[in-house]
Each structure stands twice: as structure tokens, then as C-alpha cells.
Design an enzyme around this catalytic site. Structure first.
Site, mmCIF file in Angstrom:
data_model
loop_
_atom_site.group_PDB
_atom_site.id
_atom_site.type_symbol
_atom_site.label_atom_id
_atom_site.label_comp_id
_atom_site.label_asym_id
_atom_site.label_seq_id
_atom_site.Cartn_x
_atom_site.Cartn_y
_atom_site.Cartn_z
ATOM 1 C CE LYS A 260 -4.460 -1.203 0.231
ATOM 2 N NZ LYS A 260 -5.499 -0.631 -0.633
ATOM 3 C CB SER B 47 -0.675 -8.099 -1.005
ATOM 4 O OG SER B 47 -1.620 -8.817 -0.230
#
Length: 521
Positions: free
Chosen positions: A68, A321
Site C-alpha cells: 500500500k 501483499s
């Protein structure tokens, strides 16, 4: 795309960036001022097991342990000086918050993050450690987001969305550049999908540079907003989403992210919580990294896709992720990973109450390892037994066990895919009620914040008698509750209305076979 800090809307569709524009923005994104080029690591054990070359993109190695950071920094780096002076704001319960806070620290921009009151301290403390100002508001993401938008309006902050903005998408797309540089011979790339920013960014980049590589989106089956949008032809809002993989628990995919995913993704697949747990275990065994559930999502999809499509001798990459996991959540992962691998089966077996019946039952199992066995006397003729069996050959072996038990005269029901049985029944005591009850059973997901139980009891527990209650928490932002109520048929309409008023995720479990076997009158 530069100097465009507001999210994409329907009215912008005609002027939305094309693939070539995204390629330019991704290639010149300044994310490496704060982000790292993460390794593409071979998974040797899984490669040997699955007959394909499998590699893992280690985005857990970023300073905030999540991808992110890329999107947040790319958008913030494009703000005007006036916007930087005013500061930025976002709503997030986890990874986007940390990415925004570190980006603000790097750029000298004040960053405010509105987080639900249910957010675990470990995530709140992480945001503060990166210099972010935390505002705790609301019991869920939607309430936090509404408050963030209100504060943005009042104070002139720029709102930094978690996924639905071209600059954010371009920042995430830099992962795609690294993938083709690190292995230009990939056949498939598997990408997790929540709001769609990562999937959109990687897919649009790959299809500009190496369109022969197939990009597959992976969703959790209880928050599959992309699948729903693809079926409808446009983004739709899911009624509710599961919170186990909280990093992808998004009710509605973004407008721009959907446009790109619809155009550039080659396929999509959904996976269960158990399959995600199995992937968490695979990652640990191969790399010693501990992924959060959404971080292991793409590997779970890779494994399932390989099995469904019967892929062999292909080069495959999955993106790890994120790794911002509440440690206590590992208890749930440990419990469920064997089920996700089809290495354990759960059965409800009816055994006659007579000498030698249990011994004969064990003989039929043929020396297989029993992982658990739950029994309590309740009837002079028959007993219902909850049993777990270790499997070496997956579903085929379990089907054989079930057939052998039935042939031996033992009625059996497979509970291996029964969520209520796995979460609640196997841990419950007390058995059946001692008197007949007009009982209905419901499962709930409780937000973990002070007053949640009181709200539940005030809404439901003062009018209808609670006849059964089981609560479990695995260190997540929510708890799992199984609750029985004494209800007349005439009460159902009013009771359902109160459930909607409560606002928690719920499901009627009255006809669940595990309940009928072990708990019902």
C-alpha cells in the site's frame, strides 16, 4: 494524471487514462523514494509439490510490510504545494493507513488517518510510529470513511483513497514492472483483489509490456466484489462481507479499478478462508514469512487455479501483499490450514450404544490418525460422534472413509465444509437441551469494541430468551458468535427486523446439520 488528487467518478469515464497513459505514469512513479524493490522468491517446496515453477513477490518486505505504500506515496508526491500545506486524510483499518503515515513523514505532509474503534492496538501504534495522527471513530470502515470525508471538507484536507484513483493505481502498478524485470518468462501472475487497485495497476502494466503473460485476480469468496461486478457488468455493493481476510474486505470495487480489471485481467477466481489458511502455511514453510490472510490470498488462488486448469511446467508468480497480522490470529490459521489442504476431514458419525461399537468404528478407520474425537452419552440407543481424521490423499480418501463407514452400518455426514461445525460446534459443551425448545439458531460476527455485546443484548436479548451462546475470537477485529433463541413462528418477522437493526453480519443456522446432530432437541 499528475496533479489530479480527486478520485475518479463516473463522469470522468470518457477522459479516463488509457493503457499507454498508465504505462507512462507507472514508469515515472517516484515510489522508490520511500519504497523498496522487493524480491521475487522461489518457493522450492511448493514448486516440487505442484509441478510448476512458483515464485512469491515479497511485498511484506516493504517498510510498512505491505504494498500500500506505493500507491499512497505516488498520489501524495503529486499534490500541489497548497495541498501539502493543508495536509491529507484517509480512512483505513490497516495497511493503507501505515502507507499514508510513512509517506507523509517522508514528504513532510501532515497525515490524519481515521480508524474504526475496533482497530487492534498493534495497527494504531504502527500508524503513530510513522508520524500519522490517528482519529478513532465508528465501529466499521464505512463509518470511519464518512467521518474522514467530513473532516476533509471542514479542514481542507486532501482525501487519499485506498484504491480508486489513477495515481494510486499507477503506484501499485510499479510491482508489475519489477515482476517482468525479475522474471521475463512468467506465464501467469496472480494478484489479490479487494478494491482492485493492485490488480488494476499490475494488469494494465503487464498488458502494455508483455501481453502474453496472463494476469489472474484472486478474491476471498465472502467478499468477491469484482466477481459480482463482472456478473452485473458494473460495480455493485455487496450486502455484507466476511472479515477474515480484512485487507480485501471491500463491499464495492472502485469505478476506475473495475474499468481496468474488466479490460485487462485475463480471469478471476475465488477462494475460501480454509484455502487462504493453507496458503499462509505454505508461505511459512517455504520462506519462514508469516503472511496476513489477505497477503496469502493470491497464492491460495494460484494453487486452486493450477488444480482446476491442470497446469504443468508453467512459471507462476503470486504477490504476498502484506504481513500486518495480529499474532493471535495465527490460532485460527493453524486450526484451519489442514482443512484447506484437504488433509483433514470432519465427520458426524452415528454409533450404536453397545459394547464393541467404538472398537469396530476404529477398525473401519483402518489405523488412520484421528485428530479429534468428541462424544458424550445422551441416548440409550445411539450416540452422535464428532471426529476428525488425518488424510494423506485428500477428498478421494475422505470419500472412501465415508463409504466404508456407511457400508459398516454407521450413518455419517461430512462436516468438512460446514463453517458452523468448524468454528463453534467442535468446541462446545452442554449437548442437547433437557427439555423441548422452540429454538432457532443464528451465527453472528461481532465487532471487537466495548459495548458490542451490550448492544446485542439490548437489541435481541431482552425480548427473546437466549437458549445457547458460544463466542470465539481469533485475535481479529471481530468475534464469532453462535446464539440460540426461543422463538415462536409468530415472532420471526419481528425478530428478523431486530436483526437488521442490530447491523451485525448474521446467518440463520437452524437447519445446519452439525446443529441437528449435536445440539438440537
Amino acid at each position: 494524471m499528475s496533479n489530479a488528487p480527486q478520485p475518479t467518478t463516473d463522469s470522468q469515464t470518457d477522459t479516463a487514462p488509457d493503457g499507454a497513459a498508465y504505462l507512462r505514469e507507472i514508469l515515472r512513479a517516484p515510489v522508490y523514494e520511500v519504497a523498496q524493490i522487493t524480491p521475487l522468491q522461489p518457493m522450492k517446496r511448493l514448486t516440487a509439490r505442484m509441478g510448476n515453477q512458483i515464485q512469491l513477490k515479497r511485498e511484506d518486505r516493504q517498510p510498512v510490510h505491505s504494498f500500500k505504500l506505493r500507491g499512497a506515496y505516488n498520489m501524495m508526491a503529486q499534490l500541489t504545494e497548497a495541498q501539502r500545506q493543508a495536509g491529507v486524510i484517509a480512512a483505513s483499518a490497516g495497511n493503507h493507513a501505515q502507507g499514508l503515515a510513512l509517506s507523509g513523514q517522508q514528504l513532510g505532509v501532515s497525515a490524519t488517518i481515521v480508524m474504526p474503534r475496533t482497530t487492534p492496538d498493534i495497527k494504531v501504534d504502527a500508524v503513530r510510529s510513522f508520524g500519522g495522527k490517528v482519529v478513532l471513530h465508528g465501529s466499521n470502515f464505512d463509518e470511519a470513511k464518512g467521518h474522514a470525508e467530513q473532516l476533509a471538507h471542514e479542514h481542507g484536507y486532501t482525501f487519499i483513497p485506498p484504491f480508486d484513483h489513477p495515481a494510486v493505481i499507477a503506484g501499485q502498478g510499479t510491482i508489475g514492472v519489477e515482476l517482468v524485470q525479475q522474471n521475463g518468462h512468467l506465464d501467469y501472475i496472480f494478484v489479490p483483489v479487494g478494491g482492485g487497485g493492485l490488480a488494476a495497476g499490475v494488469a494494465v502494466l503487464i498488458k502494455q509490456l508483455m501481453p502474453n503473460i496472463k494476469v489472474i485476480g484472486v478474491e476471498a469468496e465472502d467478499s468477491a466484489c469484482l466477481r459480482a461486478a463482472l456478473d452485473a457488468g458494473e460495480p455493485v455493493t455487496l450486502g455484507q462481507v466476511g472479515m477474515f481476510a480484512d485487507g480485501v474486505a471491500v463491499k464495492r470495487i472502485g469505478e476506475e479499478t473495475f474499468r481496468l480489471c474488466q479490460q485487462y485481467l485475463d480471469d478471476s477466481i475465488t477462494v475460501s478462508s480454509d484455502e487462504i489458511c493453507s496458503a499462509v502455511k505454505d508461505i511459512f514453510e517455504d520462506t519462514r514469512a508469516i503472511a496476513e490472510p489477505s497477503g496469502a490470498l493470491s497464492l491460495a488462488g494460484l494453487k486452486k487455479y493450477v488444480d482446476q486448469q491442470q497446469l504443468h511446467d508453467k512459471q507462476l508468480a503470486a504477490i504476498l501483499s502484506g504481513a500486518n497480522l495480529n499474532f493471535h490470529g495465527l490460532r485460527y490459521v493453524s486450526e484451519r490450514c489442514e482443512l484447506g489442504e484437504k488433509r483433514e476431514g470432519l465427520l458426524a458419525v452415528t454409533v450404536p450404544e453397545q459394547p464393541g461399537a467404538f472398537l469396530n468404528f476404529c477398525h473401519i478407520l483402518g489405523g488412520r490418525a484421528v485428530t479429534e474425537f468428541n462424544y458424550r452419552y445422551s441416548d440409550a440407543q445411539l450416540a452422535n460422534v464428532f471426529v476428525g481424521v488425518r488424510l494423506l490423499q485428500g477428498q478421494e480418501e475422505l470419500d472412501s472413509i465415508i463409504a466404508d463407514l456407511r457400508k459398516g452400518g454407521y450413518p455419517v455426514v461430512d462436516l468438512s465444509d460446514d463453517e458452523m461445525a468448524k468454528v463453534h460446534v467442535r468446541y462446545m459443551i452442554g449437548g442437547r437441551p433437557s427439555k423441548p425448545l422452540k429454538e432457532r439458531l443464528y451465527s453472528f460476527e461481532f465487532p471487537e469494541y466495548p459495548g458490542a455485546l451490550i448492544k446485542f443484548l439490548n437489541t435481541l436479548g431482552t425480548r427473546w430468551n437466549i437458549s445457547l451462546f458460544n463466542y470465539r475470537n481469533h485475535g481479529a477485529d471481530y468475534g464469532r458468535v453462535l446464539c440460540g433463541f426461543e422463538l415462536e413462528e409468530a415472532d420471526l418477522l419481528s425478530f428478523t427486523s431486530h436483526l437488521r437493526e442490530l447491523g451485525y453480519r448474521w446467518k440463520d443456522e437452524t437447519n445446519n446439520p452439525a446443529y441437528r446432530f449435536f445440539l438440537a432437541q
